[in-house]
Write a protein that holds these residues in place. Structure first.
Motif, mmCIF file in Angstrom:
data_model
loop_
_atom_site.group_PDB
_atom_site.id
_atom_site.type_symbol
_atom_site.label_atom_id
_atom_site.label_comp_id
_atom_site.label_asym_id
_atom_site.label_seq_id
_atom_site.Cartn_x
_atom_site.Cartn_y
_atom_site.Cartn_z
ATOM 1 N N ILE A 280 34.483 6.183 2.328
ATOM 2 C CA ILE A 280 34.789 5.524 4.131
ATOM 3 C C ILE A 280 36.521 6.289 3.942
ATOM 4 O O ILE A 280 36.757 5.984 4.775
ATOM 5 C CB ILE A 280 35.275 4.212 3.481
ATOM 6 N N LYS B 282 37.483 8.842 6.137
ATOM 7 C CA LYS B 282 37.048 8.784 7.196
ATOM 8 C C LYS B 282 38.657 8.145 8.009
ATOM 9 O O LYS B 282 38.896 8.286 9.163
ATOM 10 C CB LYS B 282 35.756 7.896 7.227
ATOM 11 N N CYS B 283 38.837 7.680 6.862
ATOM 12 C CA CYS B 283 40.471 6.924 7.125
ATOM 13 C C CYS B 283 41.691 7.607 7.135
ATOM 14 O O CYS B 283 42.615 7.134 8.014
ATOM 15 C CB CYS B 283 40.473 5.486 6.776
ATOM 16 N N GLY C 58 41.377 1.367 -1.219
ATOM 17 C CA GLY C 58 39.612 0.854 -1.557
ATOM 18 C C GLY C 58 38.989 -0.089 -3.054
ATOM 19 O O GLY C 58 38.752 -0.440 -2.541
ATOM 20 N N TYR D 108 31.130 -2.543 2.228
ATOM 21 C CA TYR D 108 31.934 -1.419 3.588
ATOM 22 C C TYR D 108 32.930 -1.644 4.297
ATOM 23 O O TYR D 108 33.683 -1.458 4.795
ATOM 24 C CB TYR D 108 30.244 -0.674 4.084
ATOM 25 N N ARG D 109 32.234 -3.163 4.928
ATOM 26 C CA ARG D 109 33.170 -3.787 6.047
ATOM 27 C C ARG D 109 34.780 -4.389 5.197
ATOM 28 O O ARG D 109 35.217 -3.843 5.697
ATOM 29 C CB ARG D 109 32.042 -5.204 6.588
ATOM 30 N N SER E 276 36.485 -0.629 4.738
ATOM 31 C CA SER E 276 37.179 -0.203 6.240
ATOM 32 C C SER E 276 37.629 -1.179 6.878
ATOM 33 O O SER E 276 38.734 -0.558 7.660
ATOM 34 C CB SER E 276 35.624 0.375 7.261
ATOM 35 N N ASN E 277 37.265 -2.633 6.783
ATOM 36 C CA ASN E 277 38.684 -3.918 8.076
ATOM 37 C C ASN E 277 40.209 -4.023 6.998
ATOM 38 O O ASN E 277 41.206 -3.369 7.391
ATOM 39 C CB ASN E 277 37.624 -4.844 7.776
ATOM 40 N N ALA F 110 41.213 -1.425 5.332
ATOM 41 C CA ALA F 110 42.113 0.172 5.052
ATOM 42 C C ALA F 110 42.545 0.919 7.170
ATOM 43 O O ALA F 110 43.612 1.042 7.395
ATOM 44 C CB ALA F 110 40.668 1.884 5.418
ATOM 45 N N TYR F 111 42.230 0.182 7.565
ATOM 46 C CA TYR F 111 42.202 0.245 9.249
ATOM 47 C C TYR F 111 43.287 -0.916 9.699
ATOM 48 O O TYR F 111 44.398 -0.813 10.580
ATOM 49 C CB TYR F 111 40.848 -0.839 10.519
#
Length: 318
Positions: free
Chosen positions: A150, A153-154, A168, A192-193, A196-197, A199-200
């Motif tokens: 993850i 990709k970020c 993370g 994952y949610r 990723s949330n 990180a965003y």
């Protein structure tokens, strides 16, 4: 001699009791975070849950050195990613055991009395917490590759892999504690949610912070009047100094760049900012801005030609 032995024995008993009482108080103060389940109260649940309590076999031997190198990971991080991904049944069994052990420890803890410490219950609580922590660590290691995939990709120009990795890992650990295995979906979906949330959100915050340090709103830029230093130096020395600073300023950190641009009217800054104005925009003290400016100028001084030293010193005011 006999009297001394009795006194010594009594002191040892009191010391042991005090130690037990201290252990009880620590257990009562500790937070035991677990996801409860209705089946935990079933008399046969513990027996069924701990049949064949062995961790799934690690897949460390299945991960080649070539795979590790292709991931571009540090040796420590590569080792954390060696555990194989859990199957649905393995994952469910481990989460069930981990949360039940914490449930059991919490139930036993509610029966403790600091004035009458029960060594058997204390040891049972410690053992349950130790075993649950081992399971938690195994689940964590089995999902580290998810974190790495993850985070990779970020990565953006605003934030690095290393910046996101620690967050993370922290998010994964919190997800392990909060996941309810009885809701019917995989832990990887939940994690994952969460990862990723987080990180965003961090990427968005970092982008805003970067833009804040590198740009100034147009309506604020025109508020400041020319500083007396520029008129005292004259246009030609000022322009020469500005060119030197523009070439080297990118080597400073973002906050130092913001301060130097503001103080020397570079980039989007059309006039010189006062220390107080910069302090208000950065949310720090006026004196701290002055210190950061001096530090930034010292860095710039080491980057430019000797002939420019006097101008830098004059421009900075020291």
């Amino acid at each position: 001699m006999a009297l001394c032995s009795v006194v010594s024995g009594g002191q040892n008993m009191n010391s042991a009791k005090d130690n037990l009482k201290e252990r009880v108080l620590k257990l009562l103060d500790a937070e035991i975070d677990f996801v409860s389940n209705r089946s935990f109260n079933s008399p046969d649940f513990e027996l069924e849950t701990f049949k064949g309590l062995n961790f799934p076999k690690s897949a460390a031997s299945n991960v080649s050195m070539q795979d590790k190198q292709s991931q571009n990971l540090s040796p420590h991080l590569a080792r954390l990613c060696e555990a194989e991904v859990l199957s649905v049944d393995e994952e469910r069994a481990l989460f069930r055991r981990m949360n039940f052990l914490k449930f059991k420890a919490n139930s036993l803890r509610s029966q403790l009395d600091p004035d009458f410490p029960d060594l058997e219950k204390i040891n049972a609580i410690d053992l349950a917490m130790h075993e649950s922590e081992n399971i938690r660590n195994y689940i964590f290691r089995s999902n580290m590759r998810l974190v790495v995939s993850i985070i990779k990709k970020c990565v953006t120009p605003y934030i690095t892999f290393e910046d996101l990795l620690s967050d993370g890992i922290w998010t994964l650990m919190k997800a392990v504690d909060k996941f309810d295995y009885d809701r019917g979906f995989r832990f990887s979906t939940y994690a994952y949610r969460a990862i990723s949330n987080y990180a965003y959100r961090k990427i968005a915050d970092r982008k805003k912070e970067t833009m804040r340090f590198t740009q100034a709103p147009h309506d604020r830029v025109l508020e400041e009047t020319r500083d007396s230093k520029r008129s005292m130096m004259g246009e030609q020395p000022w322009e020469e100094m500005s060119n030197v600073l523009t070439k080297t300023i990118e080597k400073l950190d973002q906050r130092e760049q913001f301060i130097v641009r503001g103080r020397f009217a570079l980039g989007n800054f059309r006039s010189i900012k006062t220390f107080q104005k910069l302090a208000d925009e950065l949310g720090i003290s006026k004196e701290r801005v002055r210190q950061l400016e001096q530090r930034a100028v010292a860095k710039l001084r080491s980057m430019v030609e000797d002939a420019k030293y006097d101008m830098l010193r004059e421009l900075a005011g020291f």
